[in-house]
Enzyme design. Structure first.
Site, PDB file in Angstrom:
ATOM      1  CG  ASN A 101      -2.059  -0.991   1.107  1.00 56.05           C
ATOM      2  OD1 ASN A 101      -2.245  -1.627   0.066  1.00 56.05           O
ATOM      3  ND2 ASN A 101      -2.824  -1.148   2.167  1.00 56.05           N
ATOM      4  NE  ARG A 462      -3.113   5.471 -10.581  1.00 55.51           N
ATOM      5  CZ  ARG A 462      -3.907   6.329  -9.931  1.00 55.51           C
ATOM      6  NH1 ARG A 462      -4.415   5.994  -8.770  1.00 55.51           N
ATOM      7  NH2 ARG A 462      -4.193   7.494 -10.467  1.00 55.51           N
ATOM      8  CG  HIS A 492     -14.847   2.738 -10.947  1.00 56.45           C
ATOM      9  ND1 HIS A 492     -15.529   2.790  -9.755  1.00 56.45           N
ATOM     10  CD2 HIS A 492     -13.712   2.041 -10.692  1.00 56.45           C
ATOM     11  CE1 HIS A 492     -14.845   2.161  -8.821  1.00 56.45           C
ATOM     12  NE2 HIS A 492     -13.736   1.701  -9.352  1.00 56.45           N
ATOM     13  NE  ARG A 621     -10.709  -0.051   2.052  1.00 57.18           N
ATOM     14  CZ  ARG A 621     -10.832  -0.083   0.733  1.00 57.18           C
ATOM     15  NH1 ARG A 621     -11.701  -0.901   0.182  1.00 57.18           N
ATOM     16  NH2 ARG A 621     -10.115   0.710  -0.040  1.00 57.18           N
TER      17      ARG A 621
END
Length: 744
Positions: A101, A462, A492, A621
């Site tokens: 991440n 991406r 999307h 989240r």
């Protein structure tokens, strides 16, 4: 020295906790700050008032910074590596996910901030922080947490794995037999492919690919050409695994591994015969990996992307990681080569490419150290019906909650459609799926069987651009019509539309989801998927495809909300409607679950609703720029984040609406990019049975007291825990028990 976050005082629900960062030894998660479970459902606790126009809702101190909130999410992920309720290898996985991440965070977010500064185009977001300020705070937090990450690895996880006979054997620990094996492997597998680069006027500092493992070597002596020793760069061969398993016969049982970097360190002198190796230190460069495609200057998006992909690995450097024993002069030499400063230098006590440890997960056969396996369930109608899935969908809408329920019905529907002579057309969006997925195989088969197959592929998903280019070529070769969506607006939306001839007329079917058509992530991410034959919804899906494939004005929708056209406006209207009910003295409630919330107008609408007395629960989240619990602004808003076995990915919007409740699922978050720069769909659950089920799921999320973190107005998160005498509630375990197949 490890870094631990400690509460100043005992947490309770009537005081706000201020957290300080203090140096100490790493401890288990029991030392992390915790809050007693609270939900925002008590009428007596709702503060109802008219909106106070004297409060400036644009004030920067009412917003968290997006990048710093993003880092807070990654810190919560890192916390899972200390949580003993997770199996050991899954704790290691969380620690490695933190690395992965952070890599993307630097490649995209930090790179963007640095670009703004370099071009003197600094822009402040709603929080008012300028990019230079954000970069300073990002550097501070990342240095702190990366140091903590390696402490967790070295002081907690590696000893725990050694106790389970899983060992990462260092050079000084090799037995004579192991050292002989390493030397043979080096001579046979590494030496023939490695290419050391001595630095001199004819050998300038090489271009090093993004995130590759390299070594800087300090040399002494003269080489065959009489050149004085100096520095050399040693790129590790990309074709070799960074982690190798030692033969079992050379070890005392268990699973034993050696790092490629250790092998190169041990035999670096073999690469520079006759020279003295004074030091050999690993390092890694992180670069800007965002692709720059100017929509106004291209005529062929696919060709433009292929060109950009070739240069992705060589963008501007944004971070240097070096071994913590690397001398100052060598570290500063590297910084100079990449035009970076001390703020971008990270010294680490272990492998610089930590996420390559992921390889170990597939080499250890220890099911006792992983989560217990489960079999995703199926809705009752699908369990009963053995015939056509089209017949089942005609009986009523089906809602799938992944990963607790199986993704296979979606694949089965497409597979059946590909071979059903009555199906005449299939339209599908693909964002991330993998070129060899069952979904793609079915689309290829359908095209070869003469169906009208149209696939809208988002080439700019991406880090999936290369896979999607391959996927597009494969579908085109099969005869499908492939559309790349609308330039400057990423597609999307997750949707499928099928036309089937039944009793002489064409009947539509559709699938809409909150997540990708990707079977692997459907076992790891939580998402909703709706299978429906509702005519209004199917007609709306068809209209969205028309907009994506052709040209024309915005089409009116009967049921769907879609970005960039109606979704943002309708969300504002529904939030304001709840505020009006609250002002009128009626019950008003909003529950929203999503990945991120950053869009200022929606945040201000939620603030106004809170001021009016609406009870608002947000389950976010990741990034949250909204500040909860601010007196007279957001004291009726609670924000919680769920971090657990599965990545929370569902987007759900639920409004009480004066008792006529409305519940939507969507592909979009409350972010500017989703609402204004992407094609997104938001679909209502028109079947009251399904809507009630989703609202029940949301209430379970609000009852979680094991995996939920509550956001405080200062920006820190407190881990919820059961009150005295209260049962533990894990929402993910509860949903697994409710929907997954029961193991005999």
């Amino acid at each position: 020295m490890a870094i631990k976050v400690e509460p100043v005082k005992q947490s309770n629900m009537n005081t706000q906790d201020v957290l300080v960062v203090a140096p100490s030894a790493t401890t288990a998660l029991v030392g992390a700050p915790r809050a007693t479970l609270r939900t925002n459902q008590n009428k007596s606790g709702v503060r109802r008032r008219k909106s106070d126009d004297s409060i400036d809702l644009d004030a920067p101190d009412l917003y968290f910074n997006r990048e710093l909130s993003h880092l807070q999410f990654n810190i919560r992920v890192l916390e899972q590596s200390l949580d003993a309720s997770h199996p050991l290898l899954n704790r290691l996985f969380f620690l490695l996910i933190f690395s992965s991440n952070l890599d993307e965070f630097f490649e995209i977010r930090v790179a963007s901030l640095r670009r703004q500064v370099a071009l003197d185009r600094e822009k402040s977001a709603a929080d008012g922080m300028r990019p230079t300020e954000v970069l300073k705070e990002v550097s501070r937090l990342c240095h702190e947490q990366i140091e903590r990450q390696y402490a967790v690895l070295n002081e907690v996880l590696i000893p725990a794995m050694e106790a389970e006979k899983i060992r990462f054997i260092r050079r000084e620990q090799w037995t004579k037999a192991q050292a002989v094996w390493v030397e043979e492997f080096f001579n046979n597998e590494i030496l023939p492919v490695i290419s050391p680069i001595g630095l001199d006027p004819s050998h300038p500092f090489p271009r090093l690919v993004n995130k590759s493992l390299n070594f800087i070597v300090s040399l002494e002596g003269k080489d065959a050409f009489g050149r004085e020793g100096g520095l050399a760069i040693l790129p590790a061969p990309r074709s070799l695994s960074r982690l190798l398993r030692l033969p079992d016969e050379l070890c005392d049982g268990g699973d034993n591994f050696v790092f490629l970097s250790s092998m190169i360190h041990a035999h670096a002198k073999s690469l520079f015969p006759g020279m003295k190796v004074k030091g050999c230190y690993q390092f890694r460069i992180t670069r800007n990996a965002d692709l720059a495609v100017n929509s106004e200057e291209i005529s062929d998006l696919a060709s433009a992307l292929r060109g950009e992909l070739l240069s992705r690995g060589y963008g501007d450097a944004v971070r240097v990681e070096v071994a913590d024993n690397c001398p100052e002069d060598l570290a500063h030499f590297l910084l100079k080569q990449f035009s970076l400063t001390e703020d971008e230098l990270y010294r680490v006590n272990g492998p610089v490419n930590l996420n390559r440890l992921m390889a170990v997960m597939g080499q250890i056969n220890r099911p006792d150290l992983h989560y217990k396996p489960f079999t995703p369930g199926l809705p009752k109608l699908l369990r009963k019906e053995a015939g056509s899935i089209f017949n089942t969908i005609r009986q009523g809408d089906l809602l799938l909650h992944h990963p607790f329920e199986s993704f296979s019905p979606v694949e089965d529907l497409l597979r059946e459609a590909a071979n059903d002579p009555d199906v005449v057309a299939i339209k599908q969006t693909l964002y991330r799926t993998g070129a060899d997925s069952n979904i793609v195989n079915a689309l290829v088969e359908a095209a070869r069987n003469g169906k009208e197959v149209t696939v809208v592929i988002e080439l700019q998903a991406r880090f999936d651009e290369a896979d999607n280019l391959i996927l597009a070529s494969r579908l085109q070769e099969a005869g499908a019509i492939v559309i790349y969506g609308v330039v400057a607006y990423k597609t999307h939306a997750k949707m499928m539309h099928l036309l089937r001839r039944e009793q002489g007329t064409l009947r539509p079917y559709a699938h809409l989801g909150t997540g990708n058509y990707h079977a692997k992530t459907a076992r790891l991410y939580t998402d909703y998927g709706l299978l429906t034959a509702n005519k209004d919804i199917c007609e709306d899906v068809h209209k969205v495809f028309l907009q994506l494939c052709g040209m024309g004005q915005v089409l009116n929708m009967r049921k769907l909300l879609h970005a960039p056209f109606t979704l943002h406006k309708k969300m504002l209207e529904m939030i304001d409607r709840e505020a009006e009910f609250a002002v009128a003295g009626k019950k008003a409630r909003i529950v929203i679950k999503l990945n991120s919330i950053t869009e200022p107008k929606l945040i201000k609408a939620l603030y106004r609703a809170s001021q009016a007395g609406v009870t608002i629960d947000l389950i976010v989240r990741g990034i949250c720029c909204l500040k909860p619990g601010i007196a007279e602004v957001s004291d009726n808003i609670k924000v919680r984040s769920i971090i657990g076995r599965f990545l929370e990915h569902t987007r759900v919007f639920s409004f009480y609406n004066d008792g006529k409740e409305e519940t939507y699922c969507a592909s979009a978050d409350f972010m500017e990019r989703n609402l204004f720069h992407r094609v997104e769909t938001c679909f209502p659950l028109v079947d009251s049975r399904l809507a009630n089920r989703v609202r029940k799921d949301l209430e379970t999320y609000l009852l979680d007291n094991c995996q939920s973190w509550e956001l405080q107005s200062e920006g820190n998160y407190l881990l919820n825990s059961p009150a005295e005498g209260e049962a533990e509630v894990s929402v993910q375990e509860t949903l697994l028990d409710a929907y997954a197949e029961k193991l005999s």
